[in-house]
Design a protein around this motif. Structure first.
Motif, short mmCIF file in Angstrom:
data_model
loop_
_atom_site.label_atom_id
_atom_site.label_comp_id
_atom_site.label_asym_id
_atom_site.label_seq_id
_atom_site.Cartn_x
_atom_site.Cartn_y
_atom_site.Cartn_z
N ALA A 18 0.82 -1.22 0.00
CA ALA A 18 0.00 0.00 0.00
C ALA A 18 0.85 1.27 0.00
O ALA A 18 0.36 2.36 -0.30
CB ALA A 18 -0.94 0.00 1.20
N GLN A 19 2.11 1.13 0.35
CA GLN A 19 3.07 2.23 0.23
C GLN A 19 4.29 1.68 -0.49
O GLN A 19 4.72 0.55 -0.22
CB GLN A 19 3.46 2.75 1.61
CG GLN A 19 4.32 4.00 1.60
CD GLN A 19 4.63 4.49 3.01
OE1 GLN A 19 5.76 4.41 3.47
NE2 GLN A 19 3.62 5.00 3.69
N GLY A 20 4.79 2.44 -1.45
CA GLY A 20 5.99 2.00 -2.18
C GLY A 20 7.21 2.76 -1.72
O GLY A 20 7.16 3.57 -0.78
N LEU A 21 8.32 2.50 -2.40
CA LEU A 21 9.58 3.20 -2.09
C LEU A 21 10.14 3.79 -3.37
O LEU A 21 10.49 3.07 -4.31
CB LEU A 21 10.60 2.21 -1.48
CG LEU A 21 11.99 2.79 -1.17
CD1 LEU A 21 11.93 3.89 -0.12
CD2 LEU A 21 12.94 1.68 -0.71
N LEU A 54 8.85 -1.22 -5.49
CA LEU A 54 10.05 -0.40 -5.66
C LEU A 54 10.00 0.34 -6.99
O LEU A 54 9.71 -0.25 -8.03
CB LEU A 54 11.30 -1.29 -5.61
CG LEU A 54 11.44 -2.21 -4.39
CD1 LEU A 54 12.71 -3.05 -4.49
CD2 LEU A 54 11.42 -1.41 -3.08
N ASP A 55 10.33 1.64 -6.95
CA ASP A 55 10.19 2.49 -8.13
C ASP A 55 11.54 3.07 -8.55
O ASP A 55 12.22 3.72 -7.77
CB ASP A 55 9.22 3.63 -7.83
CG ASP A 55 8.96 4.49 -9.06
OD1 ASP A 55 8.01 4.18 -9.80
OD2 ASP A 55 9.71 5.46 -9.29
N THR A 56 11.91 2.84 -9.82
CA THR A 56 13.15 3.39 -10.36
C THR A 56 12.90 3.86 -11.79
O THR A 56 11.76 3.90 -12.26
CB THR A 56 14.30 2.36 -10.28
OG1 THR A 56 15.51 2.98 -10.78
CG2 THR A 56 14.02 1.10 -11.08
N SER A 57 13.97 4.26 -12.49
CA SER A 57 13.88 4.66 -13.90
C SER A 57 15.27 4.60 -14.51
O SER A 57 16.26 4.76 -13.80
CB SER A 57 13.35 6.10 -14.02
OG SER A 57 13.50 6.57 -15.35
N ILE A 201 -3.49 4.56 -9.26
CA ILE A 201 -2.83 5.87 -9.19
C ILE A 201 -1.62 5.77 -8.26
O ILE A 201 -1.74 5.34 -7.12
CB ILE A 201 -3.83 6.93 -8.66
CG1 ILE A 201 -5.01 7.07 -9.65
CG2 ILE A 201 -3.15 8.27 -8.44
CD1 ILE A 201 -6.29 7.50 -9.00
N VAL A 202 -0.45 6.13 -8.79
CA VAL A 202 0.79 6.09 -8.01
C VAL A 202 1.25 7.52 -7.80
O VAL A 202 1.53 8.24 -8.77
CB VAL A 202 1.87 5.24 -8.72
CG1 VAL A 202 3.18 5.30 -7.95
CG2 VAL A 202 1.39 3.80 -8.87
N ALA A 203 1.27 7.95 -6.54
CA ALA A 203 1.60 9.34 -6.22
C ALA A 203 3.08 9.48 -5.87
O ALA A 203 3.53 8.96 -4.86
CB ALA A 203 0.74 9.81 -5.04
N VAL A 275 -4.96 4.36 -4.61
CA VAL A 275 -3.83 5.31 -4.62
C VAL A 275 -2.68 4.75 -3.79
O VAL A 275 -2.86 4.41 -2.62
CB VAL A 275 -4.26 6.68 -4.04
CG1 VAL A 275 -3.09 7.66 -4.07
CG2 VAL A 275 -5.46 7.24 -4.79
N VAL A 276 -1.51 4.64 -4.40
CA VAL A 276 -0.33 4.15 -3.69
C VAL A 276 0.77 5.22 -3.76
O VAL A 276 1.34 5.47 -4.82
CB VAL A 276 0.19 2.83 -4.32
CG1 VAL A 276 1.46 2.37 -3.61
CG2 VAL A 276 -0.88 1.75 -4.24
N PRO A 277 1.06 5.88 -2.63
CA PRO A 277 2.16 6.85 -2.65
C PRO A 277 3.51 6.14 -2.60
O PRO A 277 3.62 5.04 -2.03
CB PRO A 277 1.94 7.68 -1.39
CG PRO A 277 1.08 6.84 -0.49
CD PRO A 277 0.36 5.85 -1.35
N ILE A 278 4.53 6.76 -3.21
CA ILE A 278 5.87 6.15 -3.22
C ILE A 278 6.90 7.15 -2.67
O ILE A 278 7.78 7.60 -3.40
CB ILE A 278 6.27 5.65 -4.63
CG1 ILE A 278 6.05 6.74 -5.70
CG2 ILE A 278 5.48 4.40 -5.00
CD1 ILE A 278 6.74 6.44 -7.03
#
Length: 340
Positions: A18-21, A54-57, A201-203, A275-278
C-alpha cells in the motif's frame, strides 16, 4: 511494527504494498549519490517491513539506480518485490523525451539487463513524447507484454485524453503523477479519468519533495547539486508564502501526535485504496516514519480541514522551472499523422 497492507493496483491483477519506495534520491537529482551498501541495506529493510513496491527509472543516474536495485535484488529478493521502472526521458546534453517504438524496445532490453531480471512488473512511459502518437508507443509496449518482458504497462504525467487513447491499445495498469497537499491539479481531470477506466494511481513526491518533512529549513540542508534548489516553489520569493502551508499542517500534526510528514502522507493514503504513494528516502528512520503514516487515521472533518489549508491558492510557484521539459498533461499527435 505493523505489516504494510497489500492493495490491488489497477484492475489488471497487479498487487503491491500500500506504500511504495521511490528510489531516485539514492542515486540522482537530490545531491551526491548515497553509498551503495547503505542503500542496499535500506532497500532490504523496506522489503522486510513489507514495502515491496520499488520504483526506479533508467534516467536516474542515469542508469546507476537500476544497477543499484539489480544488486539489492540478488539472492532471492526478486521474488518478494513488485519492480517498477520507466523509459522515455533521455539526457544527451539536453533533456529529450522519446516514445519511438525502436527506442522503447532498446530501453526495455537495457533496463532488464541492468536490473538483472527477465521481466519488469510495471513499465511506465516516464514522460509523453509529443511527436509520437501514443498508440504507436503503446503498440510496442503491448508486444513487450506478449513476449513476457513486462507484465503491466503504466504512464507518467499523461493527460486524460492521452490516457484514454493509450488504454484502448492495451490496458493501462497505473498512472504515476505528482500528488500531495501542494500539488492537487490532477484532481480535476486525471484522477477521475483513471477511476473511470479502473487504472491505479501512483503518487510520487507525496511529501512535496521533502518540504513536508522540514518546511523551509530543508533549503539550508540541500547540496549545491540538488535539483530542488532550482524549483520555483522553493525560491525565496515563493518560499515565504509556502512556509505558511507547512506551519498550518504542522499545527494539525502536533494536535494528532504525529509528524508533519506523516500527516501529509496520511492525507494521500486517505484518497482511496486505488492510490499508492511512493515516498523516497535514504534513511531507515525516515522509512519507518513513512510506514507509520499508514496508522494515522483522518476522519472526514480533518480531511476537510487539511484540504481547506491546501487549497489551490495556498501554494506559490510552478512545479518545475521552464528549463525542464516535463510535458505535464501533454497530448500526442493523432495516429493518422504517423509516418513510420
Amino acid at each position: 511494527m505493523a505489516k504494510v497492507p497489500r492493495v490491488k493496483l489497477g484492475s489488471q491483477g497487479l498487487e503491491v504494498s500500500a506504500q511504495g519506495l521511490g528510489c531516485m534520491g539514492m542515486s540522482a537529482f537530490y545531491g551526491t549519490p548515497k553509498p551503495e551498501p547503505d542503500m542496499i541495506n535500506l532497500i532490504h529493510h523496506a522489503i522486510n517491513a513489507g514495502v515491496t513496491f520499488l520504483d526506479t527509472s533508467d534516467v536516474y543516474g542515469p542508469k546507476t539506480n537500476e544497477m543499484l536495485l539489480g544488486k539489492a535484488l540478488k539472492g532471492g529478493m526478486r521474488e518478494k518485490v513488485e519492480l517498477a521502472t520507466k523509459f522515455g526521458i533521455k539526457y544527451d546534453g539536453a533533456w529529450e523525451v522519446n516514445g519511438d517504438p525502436a527506442y522503447v524496445r532498446a530501453a526495455c532490453e537495457a533496463s532488464l539487463q541492468r536490473l538483472g531480471v527477465d521481466c519488469i512488473d510495471l513499465y511506465y512511459q516516464h514522460r509523453i513524447d509529443t511527436r509520437v502518437p501514443i498508440e504507436i508507443t503503446m503498440g510496442e509496449l503491448k508486444k513487450l507484454v506478449e513476449e513476457g518482458k513486462i507484465k503491466y504497462v503504466g504512464l507518467s504525467e499523461a493527460s486524460a485524453s492521452t490516457i484514454r487513447r493509450a488504454h484502448v491499445v492495451h490496458p493501462i495498469t497505473a498512472v504515476q503523477l505528482e500528488w500531495s497537499l501542494w500539488s492537487r491539479d490532477v484532481e480535476q481531470e486525471i484522477i477521475p479519468t483513471c477511476r473511470e477506466l479502473g487504472i491505479g494511481i501512483v503518487a510520487y513526491s507525496p511529501l512535496g519533495r521533502g518540504f513536508f518533512s522540514s518546511g523551509s529549513k530543508m533549503i539550508e540542508k540541500l547540496e549545491d547539486n540538488d535539483f530542488r534548489k532550482n524549483l520555483p516553489r522553493l525560491q525565496p520569493e515563493n518560499l515565504e508564502h509556502n512556509k505558511i502551508l507547512y506551519e498550518r499542517v504542522n499545527e494539525l500534526a502536533k494536535k494528532k501526535g504525529c509528524t508533519t510528514s506523516q500527516l501529509a502522507l496520511a492525507w494521500v493514503h486517505h484518497q482511496g485504496n486505488d492510490v499508492v504513494p511512493i515516498p523516497g528516502t535514504t534513511k531507515i528512520e525516515n522509512l519507518e516514519q513513512n510506514i507509520g503514516a499508514l496508522s494515522v487515521k483522518l476522519p472526514p472533518e480533518e480531511m476537510a480541514e487539511l484540504e481547506s489549508i491546501a487549497s489551490a491558492d495556498s501554494v506559490k510557484g510552478a512545479r518545475y522551472g521552464p528549463d525542464l521539459t516535463t510535458y505535464v498533461d501533454s497530448e500526442t499527435p493523432p495516429l493518422s499523422s504517423w509516418k513510420a
